[in-house]
Design a protein around this motif. Sequence first.
Motif, mmCIF file in Angstrom:
data_model
loop_
_atom_site.group_PDB
_atom_site.id
_atom_site.type_symbol
_atom_site.label_atom_id
_atom_site.label_comp_id
_atom_site.label_asym_id
_atom_site.label_seq_id
_atom_site.Cartn_x
_atom_site.Cartn_y
_atom_site.Cartn_z
ATOM 1 N N ARG A 30 -27.304 20.265 2.537
ATOM 2 C CA ARG A 30 -27.745 19.495 3.709
ATOM 3 C C ARG A 30 -28.538 18.268 3.294
ATOM 4 N NH1 ARG A 30 -32.744 21.965 6.592
ATOM 5 N NH2 ARG A 30 -33.673 20.832 4.846
ATOM 6 N N GLU A 89 -17.123 17.892 1.529
ATOM 7 C CA GLU A 89 -16.323 18.511 2.586
ATOM 8 C C GLU A 89 -17.111 19.567 3.356
ATOM 9 O OE1 GLU A 89 -12.596 19.959 1.127
ATOM 10 O OE2 GLU A 89 -12.108 18.087 0.112
ATOM 11 N N GLY A 91 -19.788 18.888 4.820
ATOM 12 C CA GLY A 91 -20.493 18.179 5.883
ATOM 13 C C GLY A 91 -20.181 18.697 7.279
ATOM 14 N N PRO A 92 -18.907 18.723 7.701
ATOM 15 C CA PRO A 92 -18.588 19.223 9.042
ATOM 16 C C PRO A 92 -18.978 20.681 9.239
ATOM 17 C CG PRO A 92 -16.750 17.985 8.130
ATOM 18 C CD PRO A 92 -17.726 18.180 7.015
ATOM 19 N N ILE A 93 -18.962 21.460 8.148
ATOM 20 C CA ILE A 93 -19.347 22.865 8.248
ATOM 21 C C ILE A 93 -20.838 22.983 8.537
ATOM 22 C CG2 ILE A 93 -19.496 25.033 6.962
ATOM 23 C CD1 ILE A 93 -16.986 24.079 5.421
ATOM 24 N N VAL A 95 -22.740 20.689 9.932
ATOM 25 C CA VAL A 95 -22.981 20.183 11.290
ATOM 26 C C VAL A 95 -22.568 21.227 12.319
ATOM 27 C CG1 VAL A 95 -22.295 18.447 12.977
ATOM 28 C CG2 VAL A 95 -22.830 17.756 10.643
ATOM 29 N N SER A 96 -21.443 21.880 12.106
ATOM 30 C CA SER A 96 -21.000 22.929 13.035
ATOM 31 C C SER A 96 -21.984 24.098 13.046
ATOM 32 C CB SER A 96 -19.606 23.423 12.658
ATOM 33 O OG SER A 96 -18.645 22.419 12.862
ATOM 34 N N ARG A 99 -24.864 23.073 15.089
ATOM 35 C CA ARG A 99 -24.501 23.115 16.504
ATOM 36 C C ARG A 99 -24.552 24.549 17.027
ATOM 37 N NH1 ARG A 99 -19.881 20.612 16.016
ATOM 38 N NH2 ARG A 99 -20.825 18.542 16.252
ATOM 39 N N GLU A 123 -25.485 14.241 14.787
ATOM 40 C CA GLU A 123 -24.056 14.555 14.792
ATOM 41 C C GLU A 123 -23.800 15.856 15.529
ATOM 42 O OE1 GLU A 123 -21.858 14.061 11.183
ATOM 43 O OE2 GLU A 123 -23.396 12.796 10.293
ATOM 44 N N ALA A 124 -24.705 16.830 15.368
ATOM 45 C CA ALA A 124 -24.523 18.126 16.024
ATOM 46 C C ALA A 124 -24.713 18.031 17.538
ATOM 47 C CB ALA A 124 -25.497 19.145 15.434
ATOM 48 N N ARG A 155 -17.211 8.575 18.806
ATOM 49 C CA ARG A 155 -17.600 9.239 17.565
ATOM 50 C C ARG A 155 -18.909 8.656 17.058
ATOM 51 N NH1 ARG A 155 -11.930 9.700 14.092
ATOM 52 N NH2 ARG A 155 -10.719 10.798 15.699
#
Length: 222
Positions: A30, A89, A91-93, A95-96, A99, A123-124, A155
Motif C-alpha cells: 500500500r 498489479e 493496486g486494484p486489489i 483498493v477493492s 472499499r 480511489e476506493a 474515472r
Amino acid sequence: MAGKRKYDDGCAVAHALDLVGERWALLVVRELLLGPKRFTDLQTGLPGVSTDILTQRLRELAAAGVVRRRRLARPAASWVYELTRWGAELGPIVVSLARWGGRSPGLRPDAPIGVDSVLLSLEALFDARAAEGFAATLGLRVGEDDFTVTVADGRIAVSRGEPDDPDATLATDLDTLLALLRTDRPLDELLDGGTAKGDRGLIERWRALFPLPDPVPVEDRT
C-alpha cells in the motif's frame, strides 16, 4: 523465504497469501502504490512496524518478485523501494479491499491514518455517477507531500508529484483534508484562506465525489 509458514495448498488464493499475507506485507505494498519510497519513508507511513520486521518484509517481498530496491540517480543517489510491474498489479486489489473494509461497522474513523492511505481511499470512495460530466486535475499538497488527482470520463487517477497544469490546487494538512472529505463544513472555514488556488467551486464539486459508504447491514453479516 526460509522459515515462513506456508499453507501448502494448490489454490492460487492460498499461494497469494503465502506471498503477501504476512503481517505488514500488504501494508508495505500500500505504501508503495503511489511511487518509490526510502526505508525511512516507509517507517513514517507504518509507525507501528519495527525496523527488523520491516526489513524482513521487504526482503521477503523482494524474493517473491513483488518489490525491488533501486538507487536513484544523482544528485539524490539514495536507495528506494518500489513495486515491480507485477507487484503494481496489486493496486486494484488493495483498493477493492479498502472499499470492502470501509463498509465494516467496526472501522474506527478516529484511528490514526497515513497520507498515502487517505489518497488511496479517494480511489476506493470515488463515485463515478457523481462525477458524471466532471473533468479536472487537482494539485494536492498534504504537509510536504505533493499529489496529482485527475478525474475524467468517470474515472479517477492518483499519483505522487505535482501536476503540470492543474485546474486548481489545494495545500493543507492531513486533519484538514480528512475534514474536507468527511464533513460538510465550508471550504473557506476549513482552509482559513490562502491555501486553495483556482476555481473553489471546482474544489467543492471535487470533494463531493467521495461519499462515505454505509455500513454493511446486519442481515448481511449473519
